[in-house]
Structures are given as C-alpha cells and as structure tokens.
Design an enzyme around this catalytic site. Structure first.
Site, PDB file in Angstrom:
ATOM      1  N   CYS A 263     -10.313  15.023   1.009  1.00 42.45           N
ATOM      2  CA  CYS A 263     -11.470  14.328   1.574  1.00 42.45           C
ATOM      3  C   CYS A 263     -11.537  14.510   3.097  1.00 42.45           C
ATOM      4  O   CYS A 263     -11.792  15.620   3.559  1.00 42.45           O
ATOM      5  CB  CYS A 263     -11.444  12.871   1.127  1.00 42.45           C
ATOM      6  SG  CYS A 263     -13.085  12.155   1.153  1.00 42.45           S
TER       7      CYS A 263
ATOM      8  N   HIS B  50     -10.379  11.860  -4.219  1.00 45.38           N
ATOM      9  CA  HIS B  50      -9.123  11.156  -3.893  1.00 45.38           C
ATOM     10  C   HIS B  50      -8.140  11.191  -5.061  1.00 45.38           C
ATOM     11  O   HIS B  50      -8.032  10.196  -5.798  1.00 45.38           O
ATOM     12  CB  HIS B  50      -9.440   9.700  -3.529  1.00 45.38           C
ATOM     13  CG  HIS B  50      -9.962   9.528  -2.150  1.00 45.38           C
ATOM     14  ND1 HIS B  50      -9.178   9.157  -1.082  1.00 45.38           N
ATOM     15  CD2 HIS B  50     -11.202   9.726  -1.650  1.00 45.38           C
ATOM     16  CE1 HIS B  50      -9.903   9.104   0.016  1.00 45.38           C
ATOM     17  NE2 HIS B  50     -11.143   9.444  -0.299  1.00 45.38           N
TER      18      HIS B  50
ATOM     19  N   GLU C 183      -5.091  10.719  -5.079  1.00 48.66           N
ATOM     20  CA  GLU C 183      -3.996   9.753  -4.918  1.00 48.66           C
ATOM     21  C   GLU C 183      -4.373   8.369  -5.435  1.00 48.66           C
ATOM     22  O   GLU C 183      -3.536   7.489  -5.518  1.00 48.66           O
ATOM     23  CB  GLU C 183      -3.571   9.689  -3.432  1.00 48.66           C
ATOM     24  CG  GLU C 183      -4.480   8.904  -2.505  1.00 48.66           C
ATOM     25  CD  GLU C 183      -5.806   9.612  -2.178  1.00 48.66           C
ATOM     26  OE1 GLU C 183      -6.091  10.685  -2.739  1.00 48.66           O
ATOM     27  OE2 GLU C 183      -6.564   9.046  -1.369  1.00 48.66           O
TER      28      GLU C 183
HETATM   29  N1  GLN Z   1     -16.798  10.461   5.014  1.00 55.22           N
HETATM   30  C1  GLN Z   1     -15.485  10.578   5.554  1.00 55.22           C
HETATM   31  C2  GLN Z   1     -15.452  11.475   6.773  1.00 55.22           C
HETATM   32  O1  GLN Z   1     -16.392  12.100   7.090  1.00 55.22           O
HETATM   33  C3  GLN Z   1     -14.502  11.082   4.534  1.00 55.22           C
HETATM   34  C4  GLN Z   1     -14.343  10.067   3.446  1.00 55.22           C
HETATM   35  C5  GLN Z   1     -13.004  10.030   2.812  1.00 55.22           C
HETATM   36  O2  GLN Z   1     -12.024  10.632   3.274  1.00 55.22           O
HETATM   37  N2  GLN Z   1     -12.927   9.292   1.750  1.00 55.22           N
HETATM   38  O3  GLN Z   1     -14.447  11.545   7.391  1.00 55.22           O
END
Ligand code: GLN
Length: 201
Positions: free
Chosen positions: A78, A171, A173
C-alpha cells in the site's frame, strides 16, 4: 531470517506479527543503523507522504534505496508500494525505487475508499486471497520488466513484482492468510542462495 520492518508510521506491528508467525525475526527499522545484517525488508501501509517524509528526516531513504538497488528483497504494501514506485500520479518523487511503475494514490475515491474482495493471485496458489483495500493505490502503468501478480476484474493492476521487489496495493498483514508473506520469505531464501554479484536484477 532477519526481516526489517520500516517502523515509522502505519501497520508495521501487524507485519512483524505475521513474520513472527512464519518463524522469521522481525527487526523494527527507524534509523540507518537498523539496516545492518537484514535479509529482507517490509515497507508497510500507512500514509505515504508521512512515511516518505520521516524516512528522509531519519536519513533512511538513501541507504535503504541503495540496498533495494543492490537486491535486498522488499515487500512493499500500500503506502509502501507508493514510496517504492518510480512515479506517483505521473510525478517522480524521492523514494526507494525498485518498482518501475506509475501509481495512482487513493485510486478508489472517497466513497469506496475501503473495500474487501477475493482476489486471484496465481503466484501464491489457486485460492483467491481475501484482499483488504484501504484508501489503496493502483498501478496505472508498468514497464515491461514488471510482472503483474494480480488485477481486479476491471483489469486494474493491484500487485506486482520486479525482481527483488514485491508491491501490493492492499493489506496482506490484516488477514490470517499468510501466503503473501510466505511468498516474500521464499524470495528472501532464494536470494540468500545466489551470490551477491547476481543480486541486482
Ligand atoms: N492512501 C495512502 C497513501 O497515499 C495509502 C493507504 C494505505 O497504505 N492503506 O499513502
């Protein structure tokens, strides 16, 4: 196996727990000295602007980017995938490198900024992975050397691998399914067996 987990902000504890369940030794990484002797590293989800800024402030960005370039296995999830991408919404930003992709942040819009779906990820097995997306990015474009690991039914790319770097938009995890962490640890084991000169693909 000593696996660093960038522990500046975001979901690093959950990653450490997943690694521990699989018999690896998680090491919280905040400063350059924490990078010594690692076999791999996880860059967690959270807020990419904050993680990028803190990595810069703590002097971690440059040394970690060098390790990534020299072949250290990385699981970037992410926000972690965002800071490992070559471009973010078309802009080159200082980051870890490793993924020749352009990512779009918060790609799912505000109303549906979090959702869960059963996602086929053939590289980890036949059963779909229950993927939790939280204000997630998508991969808008990828260079040919990037392998696509998963796409949504509409074709948007949400998991990739480029040599030693795995990028996951969701995610892994946050679920009990540990197949993505296992896949990463297999990469760590494989990389440990090749001579270091061959690490940099
Ligand atoms: N939207 C977040 C960002 O731009 C990322 C979201 C996340 O890691 N769950 O950093």
């Amino acid at each position: 196996m000593r696996i660093g987990v960038v522990a500046l902000q975001g979901a690093f504890r959950e990653h450490a727990q997943a690694l521990q369940r699989l018999g690896a030794e998680p090491i919280e990484v905040r400063l350059p000295r924490d990078l010594d002797g690692l076999d791999g590293i996880v860059v967690p989800g959270g807020e990419s602007t904050t993680i990028r800024q803190l990595m810069t402030e703590y002097g971690l960005l440059g040394p970690l980017a060098s390790l990534v370039a020299s072949g250290l296995p990385v699981l970037a999830t992410c926000a972690g995938m965002i800071v490992s991408a070559q471009r973010v919404d078309g802009e080159p930003l200082p980051g870890l490198g490793g993924l020749d992709i352009d990512v779009s942040r918060n790609a799912f819009g505000r109303q549906v900024d979090s959702f869960e779906t059963d996602l086929p990820v053939p590289a980890i097995g036949d059963h779909p992975f229950h993927a939790v997306f939280i204000r997630a990015p998508v991969v808008k474009s990828a260079e040919p050397q990037v392998r696509v690991l998963a796409t949504l039914p509409d074709g948007r790319i949400v998991a990739v691998q480029q040599g030693n770097v795995i990028g996951i938009a969701f995610h892994p995890e946050l679920t009990v399914d540990d197949r993505i962490h296992r896949y990463f640890l297999r990469l760590v084991t494989e990389r440990a067996q090749v001579p270091s000169a061959a690490h940099s693909n």
